[in-house]
Design an enzyme around this catalytic site. Structure first.
Site, short mmCIF file in Angstrom:
data_model
loop_
_atom_site.label_atom_id
_atom_site.label_comp_id
_atom_site.label_asym_id
_atom_site.label_seq_id
_atom_site.Cartn_x
_atom_site.Cartn_y
_atom_site.Cartn_z
N ASN A 4 -6.07 -33.44 24.56
CA ASN A 4 -7.09 -32.66 24.23
C ASN A 4 -7.98 -32.68 25.51
O ASN A 4 -8.88 -33.62 25.55
CB ASN A 4 -7.78 -33.25 22.85
CG ASN A 4 -9.01 -32.47 22.73
OD1 ASN A 4 -9.40 -31.08 23.47
ND2 ASN A 4 -9.90 -32.72 21.67
N TRP A 5 -7.96 -31.66 26.22
CA TRP A 5 -8.60 -31.61 27.54
C TRP A 5 -10.29 -31.43 27.37
O TRP A 5 -10.97 -31.35 28.31
CB TRP A 5 -8.04 -30.50 28.76
CG TRP A 5 -6.67 -31.06 29.27
CD1 TRP A 5 -5.93 -32.10 28.93
CD2 TRP A 5 -5.89 -30.23 29.96
NE1 TRP A 5 -4.79 -32.31 29.52
CE2 TRP A 5 -4.68 -31.28 30.30
CE3 TRP A 5 -6.11 -28.98 30.76
CZ2 TRP A 5 -3.93 -30.65 31.16
CZ3 TRP A 5 -4.89 -28.57 31.41
CH2 TRP A 5 -3.81 -29.23 31.65
N LYS A 6 -10.68 -30.86 26.20
CA LYS A 6 -12.05 -30.31 25.88
C LYS A 6 -12.45 -29.57 26.91
O LYS A 6 -11.75 -28.56 27.31
CB LYS A 6 -12.95 -31.87 25.80
CG LYS A 6 -12.23 -32.62 24.79
CD LYS A 6 -13.22 -33.97 24.26
CE LYS A 6 -12.36 -34.75 23.45
NZ LYS A 6 -13.31 -35.97 22.81
N GLU A 54 -15.88 -32.61 17.27
CA GLU A 54 -16.83 -31.84 17.87
C GLU A 54 -17.17 -30.62 17.52
O GLU A 54 -18.32 -29.94 17.32
CB GLU A 54 -16.41 -31.56 19.25
CG GLU A 54 -16.73 -33.38 19.97
CD GLU A 54 -15.68 -33.49 20.98
OE1 GLU A 54 -15.09 -32.78 21.61
OE2 GLU A 54 -15.33 -35.01 21.04
N HIS A 78 -11.59 -30.27 14.71
CA HIS A 78 -11.76 -31.23 15.66
C HIS A 78 -13.44 -31.79 15.35
O HIS A 78 -14.16 -30.97 15.07
CB HIS A 78 -11.77 -31.11 17.14
CG HIS A 78 -11.75 -32.10 18.03
ND1 HIS A 78 -13.08 -32.65 18.60
CD2 HIS A 78 -10.89 -33.27 18.40
CE1 HIS A 78 -12.91 -33.77 19.30
NE2 HIS A 78 -11.82 -34.02 19.08
N GLY A 127 -14.28 -40.98 22.17
CA GLY A 127 -15.46 -41.09 23.40
C GLY A 127 -16.15 -42.16 23.75
O GLY A 127 -16.90 -42.26 24.31
N GLU A 181 -8.96 -39.15 13.41
CA GLU A 181 -9.89 -39.53 14.39
C GLU A 181 -11.10 -39.81 13.84
O GLU A 181 -11.92 -39.08 13.50
CB GLU A 181 -10.06 -38.17 15.43
CG GLU A 181 -8.70 -37.58 16.02
CD GLU A 181 -9.10 -37.07 17.31
OE1 GLU A 181 -8.47 -37.30 18.39
OE2 GLU A 181 -9.93 -36.07 17.22
N SER A 202 -10.56 -42.93 21.52
CA SER A 202 -10.46 -44.04 22.72
C SER A 202 -9.13 -44.63 22.94
O SER A 202 -8.85 -45.70 23.22
CB SER A 202 -11.60 -45.01 22.44
OG SER A 202 -12.87 -44.31 22.23
P1 PGA Z 1 -11.23 -39.70 23.50
O1 PGA Z 1 -11.12 -38.20 22.46
O2 PGA Z 1 -9.79 -40.09 23.55
O3 PGA Z 1 -11.86 -39.39 24.64
O4 PGA Z 1 -11.87 -40.44 22.39
C1 PGA Z 1 -10.25 -38.00 21.61
C2 PGA Z 1 -10.39 -36.71 20.88
O5 PGA Z 1 -11.68 -36.16 20.62
O6 PGA Z 1 -9.37 -35.85 20.68
#
Ligand code: PGA
Length: 249
Positions: free
Chosen positions: A9-11, A98, A96, A174, A168, A210
């Site tokens: 997931n490159w966000k 976010e 997700h 993160g 998640e 993470s």
């Molecule tokens: P992260 O994000 O690996 O940077 O914790 C995972 C995600 O949000 O899918």
């Protein structure tokens, strides 16, 4: 044999030129293996670039980070399933953390989006997970069950078998603080039980939060995990190639 799914997931990173350079590095060094798939979720502007480089392969594919539930219309800034599909997407992340907690997406929104993705012939990757206060108050399983029930209401086993669930925990995303394989496995078992009660047998369940080069081996050694969804550690193509090459037990 378990077929592991490594999802990147490159966000909000890696525009088309950077995505092109990334795929050059990745495709030069990635060794395909029968026991693994690698899926990329670039930002919408880079979707066509990544999908074109993957060229219809079955083990590697590109997906959208989010979609609108309507197929078209006056929704400034949004992309629909047909638009994502035209750019080459074969999957889409839905719900997700976010999207839920930064953009205020509701359980009802995730339900509409899962349906739209299925109707458009893409694979939904439904993200679920509890916040820290919810974990500390012992509400983890209740939160995850509520998110599953809301997003997947009325779906039968055949449909459920074609989706991917990403567990998640919000406190692990993160933060550098991943769930232990045992903690993740406990939630995965509950998700599998929930899906099984509705007739699903084959849905894949990923862990995210993470995940990195240091913890990937112990995470995939846990048989409850069918793979991982990775943010930060997927942004460097050299590190990502190493991560997806981890030996599965
Ligand atoms: P992260 O994000 O690996 O940077 O914790 C995972 C995600 O949000 O899918």
């Amino acid at each position: 044999m378990r077929r592991l799914l490594f999802a990147a997931n490159w966000k909000m990173h890696l525009g088309p030129a950077d995505a092109q350079a990334y795929m050059d590095v990745f495709l030069r060094s990635f060794q395909p293996a029968p026991d693994r798939d690698v899926w990329f979720f670039p930002p919408a502007v880079s979707l066509a670039t990544v999908a074109a480089r993957l060229n219809g392969r079955n083990d590697l594919l590109a997906g959208a980070q989010d979609v609108h539930w309507e197929p078209k219309g006056a929704f400034t800034g949004a992309i629909s399933v047909p638009l994502a599909a035209q750019a080459g997407a074969r999957a889409a992340l839905i719900g997700h953390s976010e999207r839920r907690h930064v953009f205020g997406e509701s359980d009802a929104d995730t339900a509409r989006k899962v349906r739209a993705v299925q109707e458009g012939g893409l694979v939904p990757v439904l993200c679920v997970g509890e916040k820290l206060a919810e974990r500390e108050s012992g509400a983890t399983l209740a939160v995850v069950q509520r998110q599953l029930a809301a997003a997947l209401d009325g779906q039968d086993g055949t449909r459920l078998d074609r989706i991917v669930i990403a567990y998640e925990p919000v406190w692990a995303i993160g933060t550098g603080r991943n769930a232990t394989p045992q903690d993740a496995a406990a939630v995965h078992r509950e998700i599998r039980r929930w899906l099984g009660q509705r007739g699903a047998k084959a849905a894949r369940i990923l862990y995210g939060g993470s995940v990195n080069l240091k913890n990937i081996a112990e995470l995939v050694a846990e048989p409850e995990l069918d793979g991982v969804l990775v943010g930060g550690a997927s942004l460097d193509p050299v590190g990502w190639t190493q991560l997806v090459s981890v030996a599965a037990s």
